[in-house]
Scaffold this motif. Structure first.
Motif, PDB file in Angstrom:
ATOM      1  N   GLU A  27     -64.866 -93.459  -6.841  1.00 54.75           N
ATOM      2  CA  GLU A  27     -64.264 -93.952  -6.178  1.00 54.75           C
ATOM      3  C   GLU A  27     -63.746 -93.228  -4.940  1.00 54.75           C
ATOM      4  O   GLU A  27     -63.961 -92.067  -4.975  1.00 54.75           O
ATOM      5  N   GLY A  28     -62.958 -93.925  -3.937  1.00 56.55           N
ATOM      6  CA  GLY A  28     -62.691 -93.086  -2.838  1.00 56.55           C
ATOM      7  C   GLY A  28     -63.858 -92.650  -1.768  1.00 56.55           C
ATOM      8  O   GLY A  28     -63.681 -91.508  -1.240  1.00 56.55           O
ATOM      9  N   VAL A  29     -64.966 -93.407  -1.991  1.00 59.63           N
ATOM     10  CA  VAL A  29     -66.167 -92.892  -0.765  1.00 59.63           C
ATOM     11  C   VAL A  29     -65.799 -93.439   0.423  1.00 59.63           C
ATOM     12  O   VAL A  29     -66.011 -94.787   0.830  1.00 59.63           O
ATOM     13  N   GLU A  30     -65.599 -92.401   1.268  1.00 60.32           N
ATOM     14  CA  GLU A  30     -65.256 -92.648   2.612  1.00 60.32           C
ATOM     15  C   GLU A  30     -66.138 -92.450   3.658  1.00 60.32           C
ATOM     16  O   GLU A  30     -66.125 -93.039   4.934  1.00 60.32           O
ATOM     17  N   THR A  31     -67.341 -91.670   3.448  1.00 59.31           N
ATOM     18  CA  THR A  31     -68.190 -91.421   4.587  1.00 59.31           C
ATOM     19  C   THR A  31     -69.599 -91.649   4.035  1.00 59.31           C
ATOM     20  O   THR A  31     -69.774 -91.674   2.761  1.00 59.31           O
ATOM     21  N   LEU A  91     -74.765 -90.491  -5.154  1.00 63.37           N
ATOM     22  CA  LEU A  91     -76.289 -91.160  -5.208  1.00 63.37           C
ATOM     23  C   LEU A  91     -76.840 -89.865  -5.698  1.00 63.37           C
ATOM     24  O   LEU A  91     -77.486 -89.967  -6.898  1.00 63.37           O
ATOM     25  N   GLU A  92     -76.543 -88.684  -5.229  1.00 63.09           N
ATOM     26  CA  GLU A  92     -77.392 -87.517  -5.673  1.00 63.09           C
ATOM     27  C   GLU A  92     -77.311 -86.987  -7.058  1.00 63.09           C
ATOM     28  O   GLU A  92     -77.856 -86.700  -7.855  1.00 63.09           O
ATOM     29  N   VAL A  93     -75.756 -87.196  -7.330  1.00 61.51           N
ATOM     30  CA  VAL A  93     -75.353 -86.490  -8.597  1.00 61.51           C
ATOM     31  C   VAL A  93     -75.485 -87.593  -9.790  1.00 61.51           C
ATOM     32  O   VAL A  93     -75.281 -87.242 -10.989  1.00 61.51           O
ATOM     33  N   GLY A  94     -75.949 -88.913  -9.500  1.00 69.25           N
ATOM     34  CA  GLY A  94     -76.538 -89.802 -10.543  1.00 69.25           C
ATOM     35  C   GLY A  94     -75.393 -90.955 -10.910  1.00 69.25           C
ATOM     36  O   GLY A  94     -75.479 -91.549 -11.878  1.00 69.25           O
ATOM     37  N   CYS A  95     -74.308 -91.047  -9.877  1.00 68.49           N
ATOM     38  CA  CYS A  95     -73.314 -92.066 -10.315  1.00 68.49           C
ATOM     39  C   CYS A  95     -74.129 -93.443 -10.110  1.00 68.49           C
ATOM     40  O   CYS A  95     -75.134 -93.849  -9.486  1.00 68.49           O
ATOM     41  N   ASP A  96     -73.813 -94.606 -10.821  1.00 72.35           N
ATOM     42  CA  ASP A  96     -74.159 -95.689 -10.765  1.00 72.35           C
ATOM     43  C   ASP A  96     -73.505 -96.725  -9.906  1.00 72.35           C
ATOM     44  O   ASP A  96     -74.347 -97.472  -9.006  1.00 72.35           O
ATOM     45  N   LEU A  97     -72.242 -96.696  -9.762  1.00 68.68           N
ATOM     46  CA  LEU A  97     -71.443 -97.451  -8.873  1.00 68.68           C
ATOM     47  C   LEU A  97     -70.341 -96.748  -7.897  1.00 68.68           C
ATOM     48  O   LEU A  97     -70.298 -95.580  -8.200  1.00 68.68           O
ATOM     49  N   ALA A  98     -70.055 -97.333  -6.966  1.00 70.93           N
ATOM     50  CA  ALA A  98     -69.189 -96.628  -5.851  1.00 70.93           C
ATOM     51  C   ALA A  98     -68.194 -97.841  -5.466  1.00 70.93           C
ATOM     52  O   ALA A  98     -68.642 -98.875  -5.363  1.00 70.93           O
ATOM     53  N   GLN A  99     -67.120 -97.314  -4.724  1.00 66.09           N
ATOM     54  CA  GLN A  99     -66.393 -98.020  -3.817  1.00 66.09           C
ATOM     55  C   GLN A  99     -65.436 -96.998  -2.970  1.00 66.09           C
ATOM     56  O   GLN A  99     -65.190 -95.956  -3.334  1.00 66.09           O
ATOM     57  N   GLY A 100     -65.105 -97.657  -1.890  1.00 66.99           N
ATOM     58  CA  GLY A 100     -64.238 -96.976  -0.855  1.00 66.99           C
ATOM     59  C   GLY A 100     -64.525 -97.496   0.367  1.00 66.99           C
ATOM     60  O   GLY A 100     -65.319 -98.388   0.719  1.00 66.99           O
TER      61      GLY A 100
END
Length: 413
Positions: A229-233, A241-250
């Motif tokens: 969460e909190g992906v701003e840039t 994406l690089e570390v393997g997270c499946d989902l994102a929001q921000g």
């Protein structure tokens, strides 16, 4: 359906909610006007919108905005906090349902730590609200801030309660305060939302950047999807994406707004293609039975068989989850052919579909670099099925076009 006290609570809240001329539901809480905004949750691999988090906006009668944190962090007594918390959930549900209808997509709902801790008194509200509004509990993700509930038994009991209703459960703001790996392992939640502070620390310091993939892998081993969460840039999105997270929001993807968003309205991630490297670290060989099955299927494809016919013997195997074919660029061009005995996809909306890009996956790179040699991935969480699996891959032509035949097999420890 409900006990009289819960039914009375819901009826009272419904009197505080009204529908504006634009169709949006608003609420009145003391001197405050409540409205809903939604922030999309996207898959990092494809940019697909899989859900929206409902967030509240508070305004005084004179139009001045109020800070929700002030009210939810101790500015109200228990009765007031419960009323505000439940009214927010009612508004989010109605506003989400009015736009999404019966379409796929999760609604993420925050639940106050006080309500979580006292769910035996207040927990029936959610089940009754969903039932009265005809909304499938499986489309609701209940967000619980782990740091807000200090007692492990209370937290575990609350998680079990919401899962019994039929909802998914997410641990929110993980990585701050008293976050515990041991406690998380035993909870059995569906999604873990990593706090933005972990992302910023990984961007700032090499040590944290090196450790973050290990945390994501651990959470996958717990059977949970990982949401950053909190992906701003753009750089933050690429790191997630690089570390393997499946989902994102921000904010990088979309700012909160009263309307739901679809994929066309989301800022995409322009994912660089991974080079097919023959020097990739070797992976231990898979049992011969699967290697022979995959080679035989590739040979049938080369002989002109359809993908369905070529993989039919494999799909009878108990552990087979799905078969699919990637073109020479790593793009999935076939439908998913599910195993005859495969478990029902737990997160069907996250299952890769035709057009998904697997060019960055190690098994694809190794298969391209080593033609006719069966490659396999390390064990990982198959996002669509929600179970640990390994992927096997071998070069194979389909209708004369070069590509890679793949199958996901449930991992058996």
């Amino acid at each position: 359906m409900s006990n009289p006290r819960t039914a009375s609570q819901l009826s009272h809240l419904e009197t505080l909610a009204s529908q504006a001329d634009d169709g949006c539901w608003q609420g009145q809480f003391r001197s405050l006007r409540l409205s809903s905004v939604f922030q999309p949750v996207v898959t990092l691999s494809t940019g697909r919108v899989v859900g929206h988090e409902g967030l509240v906006r508070l305004d005084y009668a004179d139009g001045r905005g109020a800070t929700p944190f002030r009210f939810f962090s101790g500015g109200l007594d228990e009765a007031g906090l419960v009323e505000l918390d439940t009214l927010c959930r009612l508004l989010h549900l109605r506003n989400f349902q009015g736009q999404a209808g019966t379409a796929d997509g999760w609604l993420f709902l925050n639940v106050s730590p006080l309500v979580v801790a006292s769910h035996r008194r207040h927990g029936e509200f959610l089940a009754n609200m969903l039932d009265r509004n005809g909304f499938d509990p499986a489309r609701v993700v209940v967000e619980i801030a782990e740091s807000g509930v200090q007692d492990g038994d209370t937290l575990a009991d609350a998680v079990a309660h919401y899962r019994q209703i039929g909802c998914l459960v997410a641990i929110d703001d993980y990585g701050v305060g008293l976050s515990s790996l041991t406690r998380l392992w035993s909870l059995g939640v569906d999604i873990v939302k990593l706090d933005r502070e972990l992302l910023l620390a990984a961007l700032a310091r090499h040590e944290e950047r090196r450790l973050l993939p290990g945390l994501v892998e651990f959470l996958h081993d717990c059977g949970a999807l990982v949401l950053m969460e909190g992906v701003e840039t753009y750089d933050e999105a690429m790191l997630a994406l690089e570390v393997g997270c499946d989902l994102a929001q921000g904010f990088h993807f979309a700012f909160p707004a009263p309307v739901l968003r679809d994929r066309a309205q989301i800022i995409p991630i322009d994912m660089p293609r991974a080079a097919a490297s023959a020097g990739a670290a070797p992976v231990p060989s898979w049992p011969d039975v699967w290697r022979l099955q995959l080679v035989a299927a590739a040979q049938r494809l080369a002989g002109g068989a359809t993908l369905a016919d070529a993989t039919a013997p494999m799909r009878d195997e108990t552990s087979l989850l799905r078969c699919y074919w990637l073109d020479g660029d790593g793009i999935q061009r076939s439908d998913n052919l599910l195993g005859v005995n495969a478990v029902r996809p737990r997160f069907a909306m996250l299952l890769d579909q035709p057009g998904a890009d697997a060019s960055g996956r190690g098994f694809f790179a190794r298969a391209v670099a080593n033609p006719d040699s069966v490659q396999r991935s390390r064990a990982y969480l198959q996002r669509g099925f929600g179970v640990a699996c390994v992927t096997l891959a071998v070069t194979a032509s389909l209708a004369g076009a070069p590509g890679v035949l793949c199958c996901d097999v449930a991992w058996r420890a």
